[in-house]
Design a protein around this motif. Structure first.
Motif, PDB file in Angstrom:
ATOM      1  N   ILE A 157       0.854  -1.188   0.000  1.00  0.00           N
ATOM      2  CA  ILE A 157       0.000   0.000   0.000  1.00  0.00           C
ATOM      3  C   ILE A 157       0.891   1.239   0.000  1.00  0.00           C
ATOM      4  N   ALA A 158       0.566   2.183  -0.855  1.00  0.00           N
ATOM      5  CA  ALA A 158       1.351   3.424  -0.918  1.00  0.00           C
ATOM      6  C   ALA A 158       1.080   4.270   0.322  1.00  0.00           C
ATOM      7  N   LYS A 159       2.141   4.538   1.076  1.00  0.00           N
ATOM      8  CA  LYS A 159       2.006   5.323   2.301  1.00  0.00           C
ATOM      9  C   LYS A 159       2.265   6.815   2.073  1.00  0.00           C
ATOM     10  N   GLU A 160       3.033   7.136   1.025  1.00  0.00           N
ATOM     11  CA  GLU A 160       3.464   8.529   0.851  1.00  0.00           C
ATOM     12  C   GLU A 160       3.864   8.776  -0.600  1.00  0.00           C
ATOM     13  N   LEU A 161       3.636  10.000  -1.061  1.00  0.00           N
ATOM     14  CA  LEU A 161       4.144  10.443  -2.361  1.00  0.00           C
ATOM     15  C   LEU A 161       5.288  11.407  -2.105  1.00  0.00           C
ATOM     16  N   LYS A 162       6.464  11.040  -2.572  1.00  0.00           N
ATOM     17  CA  LYS A 162       7.660  11.852  -2.377  1.00  0.00           C
ATOM     18  C   LYS A 162       8.070  12.481  -3.694  1.00  0.00           C
ATOM     19  N   LEU A 163       8.222  13.814  -3.711  1.00  0.00           N
ATOM     20  CA  LEU A 163       8.577  14.538  -4.934  1.00  0.00           C
ATOM     21  C   LEU A 163       9.983  15.118  -4.818  1.00  0.00           C
ATOM     22  N   THR A 164      10.735  15.029  -5.908  1.00  0.00           N
ATOM     23  CA  THR A 164      12.039  15.674  -6.010  1.00  0.00           C
ATOM     24  C   THR A 164      12.031  16.558  -7.244  1.00  0.00           C
ATOM     25  N   ILE A 165      12.254  17.872  -7.050  1.00  0.00           N
ATOM     26  CA  ILE A 165      12.222  18.832  -8.157  1.00  0.00           C
ATOM     27  C   ILE A 165      13.626  19.371  -8.383  1.00  0.00           C
TER      28      ILE A 165
ATOM     29  N   LEU B 281       8.133   3.098  -7.728  1.00  0.00           N
ATOM     30  CA  LEU B 281       7.713   2.657  -6.402  1.00  0.00           C
ATOM     31  C   LEU B 281       8.923   2.188  -5.614  1.00  0.00           C
ATOM     32  N   THR B 282       8.896   2.369  -4.289  1.00  0.00           N
ATOM     33  CA  THR B 282       9.977   1.900  -3.424  1.00  0.00           C
ATOM     34  C   THR B 282       9.447   0.835  -2.474  1.00  0.00           C
ATOM     35  N   ALA B 283      10.375   0.067  -1.911  1.00  0.00           N
ATOM     36  CA  ALA B 283       9.987  -1.023  -1.017  1.00  0.00           C
ATOM     37  C   ALA B 283       9.368  -0.505   0.278  1.00  0.00           C
ATOM     38  N   GLY B 284       9.652   0.724   0.639  1.00  0.00           N
ATOM     39  CA  GLY B 284       9.142   1.273   1.895  1.00  0.00           C
ATOM     40  C   GLY B 284       7.739   1.831   1.810  1.00  0.00           C
TER      41      GLY B 284
END
Length: 235
Positions: A24-32, A87-90
Motif C-alpha cells: 500500500i502506498a504510504k506517501e508520495l515523495k517529490l524531487t524537483i 515505487l519503493t519497497a518502503g
C-alpha cells in the motif's frame, strides 16, 4: 538431526505457502531538480494537481497505481520538462521532476510575453520573474525559436556574457542590439552569423581598450564586421 530437518522443512513450507503482504502506498515523495534556481513549480502544486485528477497514489494498492499515467499528468505541466515515477519497497511513490530552464524572456513589440527554454521551446512567462536577458523589438515566435534560442544558449553557456547582457533588442531589419549591465553603451551585432567570433572580439576589446579608456567613453560599439570594431564617442 532428524528433528531439526523436519522442523526446517515445516518452516520452509509455511513461508512458501504464505501470501505476500499487500503493498500500500504510504506517501508520495517529490524531487524537483533546480528548485533553488527556478521555482516555477512547487511540491504543493503537484500534490494538488494529482488530487484534482483523482490519481493521487497515497493509500492505494500497487495494482491500482498507474505509473505511466502519473508521469504523463505531471509532464503536461507547462514548466516541467520530464517526470519519472517509480515505487519503493518502503511504501513510497517517488516522482523525480526536471524543470524547464529559461534562457531568454521575450517581450516583443506585438505584445507577446514568454520564455525560450534550453530546448528552443516556448514556455509561459509564469508568476515569478527569472533573471535572464529580456528580448524586445520586432520578434515573432519563429525568429525567437530559431535565432534567439541560439543567442540565448550561447549567453547561458558563457558565465561572463550571461552576467553582462541584460537586454536584447531586435530592429525592424532583424539586426541585434545588446544592452550590457556594465558600461553605458549599445553593442551592435548585426545578424547572428559568426556570433562566437564577434563576442570573442568584443571581449578582447573590453579587456584591452575599455579597461584603459573607460567603460562610458562610447555610446555605441559595433562588432558587425569581422575585421573591425566601430565605436561612436559620446557627445
Amino acid at each position: 538431526m532428524l528433528l531439526l530437518t523436519a522442523a526446517y522443512f515445516a518452516v520452509a513450507v509455511t513461508v512458501i505457502n504464505s501470501k505476500p503482504k499487500k503493498w500500500i502506498a504510504k506517501e508520495l515523495k517529490l524531487t524537483i531538480a533546480d528548485s533553488s534556481n527556478y521555482r516555477f513549480i512547487c511540491e504543493e502544486e503537484v500534490q494538488s494537481l494529482l488530487k484534482k485528477k483523482r490519481i493521487h497514489p497515497t493509500g492505494k494498492a500497487e495494482s491500482e497505481i498507474n505509473i505511466r499515467q502519473l508521469e504523463d499528468e505531471v509532464s503536461k505541466h507547462p514548466f516541467v520538462r520530464k517526470a519519472e515515477c517509480y515505487l519503493t519497497a518502503g511504501g513510497k511513490v517517488r516522482i523525480d521532476i526536471d524543470q524547464r530552464i529559461p534562457l531568454i524572456r521575450v517581450m516583443s513589440g506585438n505584445g507577446d510575453n514568454y520564455y525560450i527554454d534550453n530546448e528552443g521551446k516556448i514556455m509561459p512567462a509564469g508568476r515569478k520573474a527569472v533573471h535572464v536577458a529580456i528580448a524586445t523589438g520586432y520578434i515573432d515566435k519563429k525568429f525567437a525559436q530559431e535565432n534567439l534560442f541560439k543567442l540565448g544558449k550561447f549567453l547561458y553557456d558563457d558565465p561572463f556574457w550571461r552576467s553582462q547582457v541584460q537586454q536584447i533588442n531586435i530592429t525592424p531589419k532583424r539586426e541585434v542590439e545588446l544592452v550590457p549591465r556594465a558600461g553605458n553603451h549599445i553593442i551592435f551585432i548585426g545578424n547572428l552569423d559568426n556570433m562566437e567570433e564577434k563576442f570573442e572580439k568584443l571581449q578582447k576589446f573590453y579587456h584591452e581598450a575599455l579597461n584603459h579608456v573607460g567603460w562610458n567613453k562610447y555610446s555605441r560599439i559595433s562588432i558587425e564586421f569581422s575585421n573591425q570594431i566601430i565605436c561612436t564617442k559620446k557627445e
